[in-house]
Structures are given as structure tokens and as C-alpha cells.
Design an enzyme around this catalytic site. Structure first.
Site, mmCIF file in Angstrom:
data_model
loop_
_atom_site.group_PDB
_atom_site.id
_atom_site.type_symbol
_atom_site.label_atom_id
_atom_site.label_comp_id
_atom_site.label_asym_id
_atom_site.label_seq_id
_atom_site.Cartn_x
_atom_site.Cartn_y
_atom_site.Cartn_z
ATOM 1 N N GLY A 84 2.424 5.540 -7.393
ATOM 2 C CA GLY A 84 2.115 6.286 -8.334
ATOM 3 C C GLY A 84 1.977 6.076 -9.506
ATOM 4 C CB CYS A 142 -5.216 1.568 -13.460
ATOM 5 S SG CYS A 142 -5.339 1.019 -15.330
#
Ligand SMILES: Cc1cc2nc3c(=O)[nH]c(=O)nc-3n(C[C@H](O)[C@H](O)[C@H](O)COP(=O)(O)O)c2cc1C
Length: 310
Positions: A84, A142
Site C-alpha cells: 500500500g 494506480c
């Protein structure tokens, strides 16, 4: 990593986007915590630095905690990670990490990721103007909050992001491609046409692991990214397809664990390679792989060129 008066032989020097490297073996972003390694191994790490250029972990504009644990799952011949992107954010990186990274004996590549083109452009502008930084790597794996599309999964999105960043900086720009795209070679071509100086691939493939007791996701972040030898054949195919499509240099990675694997990626058309997951098993893997590669090339052991591999 023990001191040795004779540094091992490495394959020859090369020019990557105008930056001169002593050899073709880099690290994959996020897979080698050089600041922690320096604490553990001391200055021997600098004397026997495993890579020919160092790629930082991806940084974002704002600091991030990363995903809740657990963050890793071991698969047969690989890992699923759901880290993450924990990082100190741009200001923390410039103040705390960049001075340490600038002490490394090899050129520094800083990996950046934004959740919008504006963020990416701000990051690239601020990092690219630092003289310690030899190259930028754009991590486009992303979603863009403006469009909901993963920037690197779509050629048009990638082109818009790269154009925007290109306008901010003259620092050589590597675009790190995601393998989770319908046509990675089309994305690479779009990145090249928008001004990228090189592409690197592959980032991790999407994967999940289930908790055998609950049937729910094992990883705290839900889904994760698969890396390691399990993905090598897929990565090699994508590198060959991308190298056949673009003229800019290609940095190949995905499951490289030996000089033979690195030689395969070079034969598939890569100019340089990167070692990721293997460094978790063996922090000196970069050195070993570079040495094996040099020995292979001395023996004339390079495999057939890309056209016969694909
Ligand atoms: C634990 C872990 C963290 C990673 N972090 C990043 C990252 O911050 N930025 C990035 O672009 N890629 C990241 N990657 C992807 C690697 O750089 C590399 O593209 C991928 O793992 C494939 O290479 P490998 O199979 O040799 O590991 C990460 C991979 C792993 C396993």
C-alpha cells in the site's frame, strides 16, 4: 554480505537515457530498503553495492501509512504483496531520505506516483529539479481519481500523464508499466510518443489469497500484487512485446533470480534488468546476478535475439 577486497566482475558499462551505469542490473522499486540495509550491513553495503543504479521506493505527494497487516503472502515461487505504498510523502522524502540516498555509489532513480496528473506533475517537478536525482520513474499502476481509470492500463491515460510530467522536468523519465493492461506494448508506445525516455516492466500482477478459516481476503489490503519466479514467463513475454514495439530503452523485470534469467530478458530486447523479490531472499542477489551475467557473456552464452524468442 561480507567484506571482500576484490569486487566481483560485472557486465560492461552502459548509457541509459544519457546516464552512465557501470552495468545493467538495477533493483525493482520497493524491494530493497537501502536505508535499513545500510544500518544492518554498514559501509560494506556501499563498497559492494548490489545494483548499478538504485531505484527508490515509490513516493506520493502526501505521507501514507500503507495497508493494514498482513501485507505478504507466500505463493508457490513468489509473493503476493499488499504493502500500500507507505512513505513519508514528498516533503519527508526530500528532507529525510534523499540525503541518505544521495550517498549511494550509483545513480539514483526516484519513483513517484500521483492520484491525479496534477499530483504527478508536482512530484516530478519537485524531485526532478534535485541534482542528486539522475532519473525519475513514474509508477502508473494506480487509479486516477479524476477518471477512475488506472493510468498505466490505458494508452491515452498514460500519454496524458507523461505529457504533463514531461512539461515539468528535463530529468530522464522512465515509465513503469503495469502488466495488468490489455496491451502493454500499446501503453509503452503511448508513453514513448508522449516523451518518456525509457519504460520499465513488469510491475506486479493482480492476485489474491484467501484466509482458509474465513474464506475472506488474507491480506489486510484485500487484493495484492504477485511477484517472483511465478510471473517470470509472463514478464518475459511482455518485455519482448514491448521491446519489439518501442525504440526507447526497456528495463525488464519479473522473477529474475539468476544471471541466466537476466540474460533472457536482455535477449528479449531489454537494455537493463531489475531484481525485485529475489533480494528479499538474498540481499546480495543483485551482485550475484550481475556476476553470473558477466560470466555468461564472457562464455558467449547470450541466448538468441528477441525475434526468435517471441
Ligand atoms: C514488497 C514489494 C513492494 C513493491 N513496491 C513497489 C513500489 O513501491 N513501486 C513500484 O513501482 N513497484 C513496486 N514493487 C514491484 C517491483 O518493483 C517489481 O516490479 C515486481 O515485484 C516484479 O519484479 P520481481 O518479480 O523481481 O519482484 C514492489 C514489489 C514487492 C514484492
Amino acid at each position: 554480505m561480507t567484506p571482500d577486497p576484490t569486487p566481483p566482475a560485472r557486465q560492461g558499462a552502459l548509457d541509459l537515457c544519457g546516464v552512465s551505469l557501470r552495468g545493467p542490473v538495477l533493483n525493482g522499486s520497493g524491494t530493497f530498503d537501502v536505508i535499513a540495509a545500510r544500518r544492518a550491513f554498514g559501509d560494506v553495503l556501499l563498497e559492494r553495492f548490489p545494483f548499478d543504479a538504485f531505484v527508490s521506493k515509490t513516493i506520493t505527494l502526501a505521507p501514507r501509512q500503507g495497508n493494514p497487516p498482513p501485507r505478504l503472502w507466500e505463493t508457490p515461487a513468489g509473493l503476493i504483496n499488499s504493502i500500500g505504498l507507505p512513505n513519508k510523502g514528498l516533503d519527508g522524502f526530500l528532507e529525510l531520505d534523499l540525503p541518505r540516498l544521495a550517498e549511494l555509489p550509483v545513480p539514483l532513480v526516484v519513483s513517484v506516483m500521483g492520484f491525479s496528473r496534477d499530483e504527478l506533475a508536482r512530484l516530478a517537478g519537485a524531485v526532478g529539479e534535485r541534482e542528486e536525482v539522475a532519473m525519475l520513474e513514474l509508477n502508473v499502476s494506480c487509479p486516477n481519481v479524476e477518471t477512475g481509470l488506472v493510468m498505466g492500463a490505458d494508452p491515452a491515460e498514460t500519454a496524458l500523464a507523461v505529457e504533463r510530467v514531461r512539461a515539468q522536468t528535463d530529468t530522464p523519465l522512465i515509465v513503469k508499466l503495469t502488466p495488468n493492461a490489455t496491451d502493454p506494448a500499446a501503453v509503452a508506445a503511448a508513453a514513448q510518443d508522449a516523451g518518456a525516455d525509457a519504460v520499465s516492466l513488469v510491475n506486479t500482477l493482480k492476485g489474491i489469497a484467501l484466509n482458509p478459516e474465513t474464506g475472506g481476503a488474507w491480506l489486510g489490503g484485500g487484493g495484492g500484487g504477485v511477484s517472483g519466479p511465478a510471473i517470470r514467463a509472463i514478464a518475459l513475454e511482455q518485455v519482448a512485446a514491448v521491446a519489439a514495439r518501442v525504440e526507447i530503452p526497456v528495463i525488464g523485470m519479473g522473477g529474475i533470480a539468476s544471471g541466466r534469467h537476466a540474460a533472457d530478458f536482455l535477449a528479449a530486447g531489454a537494455t537493463a534488468v531489475a531484481v525485485g523479490t529475489e533480494s528479499f531472499r538474498d540481499p546480495a542477489a543483485g551482485t550475484r546476478i550481475a556476476t553470473e551475467l558477466a560470466e555468461l557473456s564472457l562464455r558467449g552464452g547470450q541466448p538468441a535475439p528477441a525475434s526468435t524468442v517471441v
